[in-house]
Design an enzyme around this catalytic site. Sequence first.
Site, PDB file in Angstrom:
ATOM      1  N   CYS A 163       0.854  -1.196   0.000  1.00 37.22           N
ATOM      2  CA  CYS A 163       0.000   0.000   0.000  1.00 37.22           C
ATOM      3  C   CYS A 163       0.887   1.243   0.000  1.00 37.22           C
ATOM      4  O   CYS A 163       1.633   1.473  -0.950  1.00 37.22           O
ATOM      5  CB  CYS A 163      -0.943  -0.062   1.196  1.00 37.22           C
ATOM      6  SG  CYS A 163      -2.152   1.269   1.271  1.00 37.22           S
ATOM      7  N   ASP A 197      -8.710  -3.688  -7.188  1.00 35.07           N
ATOM      8  CA  ASP A 197      -8.138  -2.462  -6.616  1.00 35.07           C
ATOM      9  C   ASP A 197      -8.085  -1.365  -7.674  1.00 35.07           C
ATOM     10  O   ASP A 197      -7.021  -1.002  -8.166  1.00 35.07           O
ATOM     11  CB  ASP A 197      -6.746  -2.762  -6.068  1.00 35.07           C
ATOM     12  CG  ASP A 197      -6.133  -1.602  -5.310  1.00 35.07           C
ATOM     13  OD1 ASP A 197      -6.836  -0.604  -5.061  1.00 35.07           O
ATOM     14  OD2 ASP A 197      -4.943  -1.699  -4.961  1.00 35.07           O
ATOM     15  N   HIS A 227      -7.383  -4.911  -2.686  1.00 35.71           N
ATOM     16  CA  HIS A 227      -6.252  -4.187  -2.120  1.00 35.71           C
ATOM     17  C   HIS A 227      -5.996  -4.724  -0.713  1.00 35.71           C
ATOM     18  O   HIS A 227      -6.917  -4.895   0.075  1.00 35.71           O
ATOM     19  CB  HIS A 227      -6.609  -2.695  -2.054  1.00 35.71           C
ATOM     20  CG  HIS A 227      -5.499  -1.830  -1.551  1.00 35.71           C
ATOM     21  ND1 HIS A 227      -4.623  -1.184  -2.389  1.00 35.71           N
ATOM     22  CD2 HIS A 227      -5.123  -1.496  -0.298  1.00 35.71           C
ATOM     23  CE1 HIS A 227      -3.755  -0.484  -1.675  1.00 35.71           C
ATOM     24  NE2 HIS A 227      -4.046  -0.663  -0.392  1.00 35.71           N
TER      25      HIS A 227
END
Length: 307
Positions: free
Chosen positions: A197, A244, A275
């Site tokens: 991330c 995502d 995600h």
Amino acid sequence: MTLSTEKSTARPLSTNRIPQEAFDWYDEYAHGDIDRRTFLSRLGTLSVTGLTLSVVAGALTPNYALAEQVSFNDPDITATYVEYDAPHGHGKARGYLVIPKNVTPNNKAATVLVAHENRGLNPYIEDVARRLAKAGFIAFAPDALFPLGGYPGNDDEGRAMQKTLDGNKIEGDFMDAATLLKNHELSTGKVGMVGFCYGGYLTNALAAAMPDTIHAGAPFYGTPAKSNIDNIKAPLQLHFAELDKRVNDTWPEYEKVLKANKVDYTAYVYAKANHGFHNDSTARYDEKNAELAWDRTVAFFKKTLNA
């Protein structure tokens, strides 16, 4: 370059009944686009037989008791917290250093810098560092929240704390950590980087900012560097989740630059994954895809850093 979509197994029964909207709203919440009240309010609009608001919210919220794959007491590794100078960041920084027991000045090892998400050095990221050490690498996972006292023990507070920090200084802390690894007495001088991330963004950013220090990068669902992309020289292995959209929308332009600069890269898209699919502490975890992505990552580092 290889771009492939991997088939995913279904999520466990307790989580595969959660509508996709809930995962999408959690992603918005986790990245600060909506607040917790709005997130819970939206969850309350879902009508799923047998699943209450608390069950859905609990499944999406990290449970770090689930995230330990390698014990900190594992006899094959030594794990410690280390403070280091960070002149390009906050002046002083701290991270979690994990060294394989068989690494000595006469038997050095390649190193991997581990970059956390947007909430500080939580137990999941520490476990990732231990997994790398079990695979034979010296692993170091800095905590961006050190200037504020360190990861507070819960993600909500950690996320709020990280938002108050200067992003350039966070990047500086990680850049100085990369230099520390390159010069470590037990290091071969080869430095890889993996991040998740926000940490995926940091991986891309350091590959661009430190082309002579970062020898390989494996960003998981990370957005591109904001500058110096043309400087990237290190081979990259990029991991994306099919669902995502926020991150995936940034990939086509990033790929154009990598192609134009003849960067050696491979990109994988994991089917039906959200995600955060590698994080084994929440319902977003996709075991089959996470293990495949991790096996690829370890093999990538062994190939690029041990050559």
